[in-house]
Design a protein around this motif. Structure first.
Motif, PDB file in Angstrom:
ATOM      1  N   GLU A  69      42.876  38.650  38.698  1.00 42.18           N
ATOM      2  CA  GLU A  69      42.290  37.709  37.430  1.00 42.18           C
ATOM      3  C   GLU A  69      40.852  37.686  37.605  1.00 42.18           C
ATOM      4  O   GLU A  69      40.210  37.224  38.557  1.00 42.18           O
ATOM      5  CB  GLU A  69      42.453  36.483  37.580  1.00 42.18           C
ATOM      6  N   GLY A  70      39.939  38.320  36.614  1.00 40.27           N
ATOM      7  CA  GLY A  70      38.439  38.272  36.724  1.00 40.27           C
ATOM      8  C   GLY A  70      37.887  39.552  37.179  1.00 40.27           C
ATOM      9  O   GLY A  70      36.473  39.526  36.872  1.00 40.27           O
ATOM     10  N   GLY A  71      38.391  40.506  37.355  1.00 44.77           N
ATOM     11  CA  GLY A  71      37.836  41.864  37.446  1.00 44.77           C
ATOM     12  C   GLY A  71      38.419  42.778  36.363  1.00 44.77           C
ATOM     13  O   GLY A  71      38.355  42.206  35.234  1.00 44.77           O
ATOM     14  N   GLU A  72      38.646  44.010  36.570  1.00 50.45           N
ATOM     15  CA  GLU A  72      38.840  45.038  35.719  1.00 50.45           C
ATOM     16  C   GLU A  72      40.322  44.543  35.355  1.00 50.45           C
ATOM     17  O   GLU A  72      40.749  44.855  34.444  1.00 50.45           O
ATOM     18  CB  GLU A  72      39.041  46.378  36.480  1.00 50.45           C
ATOM     19  N   ASP A  73      41.199  43.916  36.151  1.00 48.29           N
ATOM     20  CA  ASP A  73      42.521  43.510  36.026  1.00 48.29           C
ATOM     21  C   ASP A  73      43.456  44.574  35.547  1.00 48.29           C
ATOM     22  O   ASP A  73      44.535  44.413  34.545  1.00 48.29           O
ATOM     23  CB  ASP A  73      42.558  42.534  34.967  1.00 48.29           C
ATOM     24  N   SER A  74      43.420  45.850  36.148  1.00 47.22           N
ATOM     25  CA  SER A  74      44.256  46.830  35.793  1.00 47.22           C
ATOM     26  C   SER A  74      45.689  46.996  36.697  1.00 47.22           C
ATOM     27  O   SER A  74      46.293  47.904  36.041  1.00 47.22           O
ATOM     28  CB  SER A  74      43.620  48.268  35.587  1.00 47.22           C
ATOM     29  N   ARG A 126      40.430  33.095  38.071  1.00 42.37           N
ATOM     30  CA  ARG A 126      39.788  32.506  37.215  1.00 42.37           C
ATOM     31  C   ARG A 126      40.487  31.612  36.297  1.00 42.37           C
ATOM     32  O   ARG A 126      41.292  32.136  35.868  1.00 42.37           O
ATOM     33  CB  ARG A 126      38.969  33.420  36.251  1.00 42.37           C
TER      34      ARG A 126
END
Lengths: 417, 261
Positions: free
Chosen positions: B100-105, B12
């Motif tokens: 980038e753009g989800g939970e990003d953990s 993103r």
């Protein structure tokens, strides 16, 4: 904080003196009985003035800075109530030892201790664990590589640890994420903590994810704001904030939690757990890096030149001999002696090196802004009254052109001899 | 000859919010394309319609398999099943260190590595293969430092943003590349669904000045820290000989641990 709203009717009713007669009688001093609504200690101007009085004869002398008070107050710091102490003085007392004998639960704080030193993030992790533990009447267990010999329980206690689970001291120096993760996993299986707090540094985050994968639980990674009820982190490419009640595994981002003030906790050692781990990552070693290839913002050791440097060949040699990243002041970069991306100061880079060696820099305010975050400054300058000399931890009044070759010679002697 | 699987996600853009190649995933693909030729399997779990997937194909990838699932689903099991079904099994699994753009953990590679029983090395910037079935990896550390590691295949590698920049996406290969869509049944991510979501707002920077044990002191301390130049310890040598000066600097640097003892 908003002020408490006054209720004049209630105040009037409180002042009414029951006489039984036909006339209403109000007590004039009844306002004293009403406690101050804010709960702040009341200031006594007479006591303050008495505290500030240094001498009365032959002339009255007052010291409002609080220094005169602080000196005698040290003998009876505990006796002096902070409510009557003057404005400029905070009663600084040794924190009381806090012992948590039967904690309701345990909170693990897994610290990095890279190279045996506690980083600022490690202290913040301790603060986060302390916050979570205090809300649950729990105890904080610090899991970290054991320190050097002079690092004792008092040091752990000053960090806010109720219990300590030392790991092998060798892990502070070497790269052992698998062994660390296995040790944390074994400790979690034995003591079943309510929360496990990790630092979201590079190695700490690695260990946190390894533990989460082994335990099979969710890691709430990179917490940006923390309270006992709610944790929040950044997600969605930085566009969204996810928040929930504090989960079991969480890692703390840098500068998200304020470190704790002075504390004394017990730091009782727990018996170490046996760890069986066959590491699959091997032969870890640091690679030499070109110091000039490192960006100024993340350089650790900077050699900087100002207008007092004319021998640029010696400056380059010195940078190579020391293994330091070269930088310069605005004048030097304007003159083209160094590229623009090597400029330190308000209009260049703000650096955060641990050590800053400055040759021939007078220390313009803009330059001093640029080195605001530097740990140690060594300045070599011909002008005794330069601002840089005041800022420096070691200041040498000498010509840069004479000192640079001498330092190069010394470096060669020490490295070859 | 080494078989490589690459996990690609859709990123993103931080300013415009448009879908793009995830920077570290693109670097992972770049690293996979620079390895000696072998079978390369590229996997994406998510929507097959994202325009950013064509950008990956434009880097020279012939085929991309998309495990089609709705947003908010947990892709771990689907990816695991797909990786196990690959025959011959890949020896290296490459992906970016953070989506980038989800939970990003950054947890997905670790979960996969644990389930597959492979070693995992995070934040890698360079990879060289040895003849004996092991590989030399270089990890990026803070402050521009690098660490070399050796690990035996198979292993999972996550790529650091400091890895070599990805090649640009070309239009022709992007059009020619094939996207194979497989609909999979992924469970809903309950832990993620339980979290409250709201737009991110920057928080004020925490000031830690003043008080001796950390924490902020009074307002006066903060004003001083913001306006006054810090004063050093103030050891002063006036007019020493160059050799004395050099020795003082050397000792001071050694004390701070900048020079070896």
């Amino acid at each position: 904080m908003t002020a408490r709203r006054r209720d004049p009717r209630a105040e009037r009713a409180a002042r009414v003196v029951p006489t039984g007669g036909p006339r209403l009688r109000l007590a004039l001093t009844a306002s004293d009985s009403a406690a101050p609504a804010s709960g702040r200690p009341r200031r006594d101007p007479r006591a303050r003035r008495a505290d500030a009085t240094v001498q009365t004869a032959p002339r009255l002398r007052l010291d409002w800075s609080g220094k005169a008070l602080a000196a005698p107050a040290t003998t009876s710091a505990a006796a002096v109530s902070p409510a009557v102490a003057g404005r400029g003085v905070r009663a600084v007392a040794e924190p009381v030892l806090r012992v948590i004998d039967a904690p309701a639960c345990l909170v693990f704080a897994v610290l990095d201790r890279a190279d045996g030193a506690l980083s600022a993030l490690d202290r913040q992790v301790m603060a986060a664990a302390r916050l979570l533990a205090d809300a649950l009447d729990g105890a904080v267990v610090a899991l970290a590589p054991d320190g050097p010999e002079d690092w004792g329980p008092e040091d752990w206690g000053a960090l806010g640890a109720d219990r300590v689970l030392p790991m092998p001291a060798a892990w502070a120096q070497e790269h052992a994420p698998e062994a660390r993760a296995a040790a944390v996993g074994a400790a979690m299986a034995r003591w079943s903590p309510v929360h496990v707090v990790f630092p979201e540094s590079q190695d700490g985050g690695d260990v946190a994810r390894r533990v989460a994968a082994v335990v099979g639980e969710r890691l709430f990674a990179g917490v940006e704001s923390l309270s006992a009820q709610c944790v929040a982190r950044r997600a969605g490419g930085g566009s969204r904030e996810l928040s929930c009640a504090p989960p079991r595994l969480l890692s703390i981002a840098a500068d998200a939690v304020a470190p704790l003030g002075p504390l004394r906790h017990e730091a009782r050692p727990l018996d170490p757990v046996a760890v069986a781990c066959a590491p699959r990552l091997g032969a870890a070693r640091r690679l030499p890096v070109d110091p000039d290839g490192v960006g100024l913002g993340e350089a650790d050791f900077i050699l900087s030149a100002g207008n007092g440097v004319t021998d640029w060949a010696a400056f380059a040699d010195l940078g190579r001999a020391l293994g330091a990243t070269r930088a310069g002041s605005r004048v030097v970069c304007d003159a083209g002696h160094l590229p623009r991306d090597r400029q330190v100061g308000a209009s260049g880079m703000v650096v955060s090196a641990r050590s800053y060696l400055a040759f021939g820099i007078a220390g313009a305010p803009q330059h001093l802004q640029g080195i605001g975050g530097v740990g140690h400054v060594i300045a070599i300058n011909t002008d005794l009254h330069a601002a840089m000399i005041k800022r420096a931890d070691l200041a040498i009044i000498a010509d840069a052109q004479a000192v640079m070759p001498a330092l190069i010679r010394l470096m060669r002697e020490r490295t070859h001899g | 000859m080494v078989d490589v699987a690459v996990l690609l996600s859709v990123g993103r853009h931080p300013v415009s919010g448009r879908a793009r190649r995830a920077p570290t995933d693109a670097r992972a693909l770049e690293l996979a394309l620079s390895l000696p030729p072998g079978r390369r399997t590229a996997l994406h779990a998510g929507s097959p319609d994202s325009p950013a997937l064509r950008d990956y194909l434009g880097m020279g990838l012939a085929e991309l398999t998309v495990l089609a699932m709705a947003e908010g689903r947990d892709p771990t099991d689907a990816l695991l099943a797909r990786l196990r079904a690959l025959s011959p099994a890949p020896s290296i699994l490459l992906t970016g260190n953070r989506a980038e753009g989800g939970e990003d953990s950054g947890m997905l590679p670790y979960s996969l590595a644990h389930a597959l029983g492979w070693a995992i090395v995070p934040d890698v910037v360079a990879l060289t293969l040895n003849d004996d079935g092991s590989a030399e990896l270089v990890q990026a550390l803070a402050r521009g430092q690098r660490r070399a590691l050796r690990v035996a295949m198979p292993f999972v590698v996550t790529i650091h943003p400091a890895a070599p920049a990805p090649r640009p996406s070309a239009f022709g290969p992007a059009r020619r590349g094939r996207i194979t869509v497989e609909a999979v049944d992924a469970p809903e991510d309950t832990a993620l669904a339980a979290c409250a979501v709201r737009p991110w707002r920057d928080r004020p920077k925490r000031l830690t000045v003043g008080a001796p044990g950390g924490g902020s002191g009074g307002a006066l301390d903060r004003l001083r820290a913001a306006t006054e130049a810090k004063a050093g310890q103030g050891r002063l040598l006036v007019g020493p000989t160059p050799d004395e000066a050099a020795r003082a600097i050397y000792d001071c640097l050694q004390e701070q641990g900048m020079l070896p003892r």
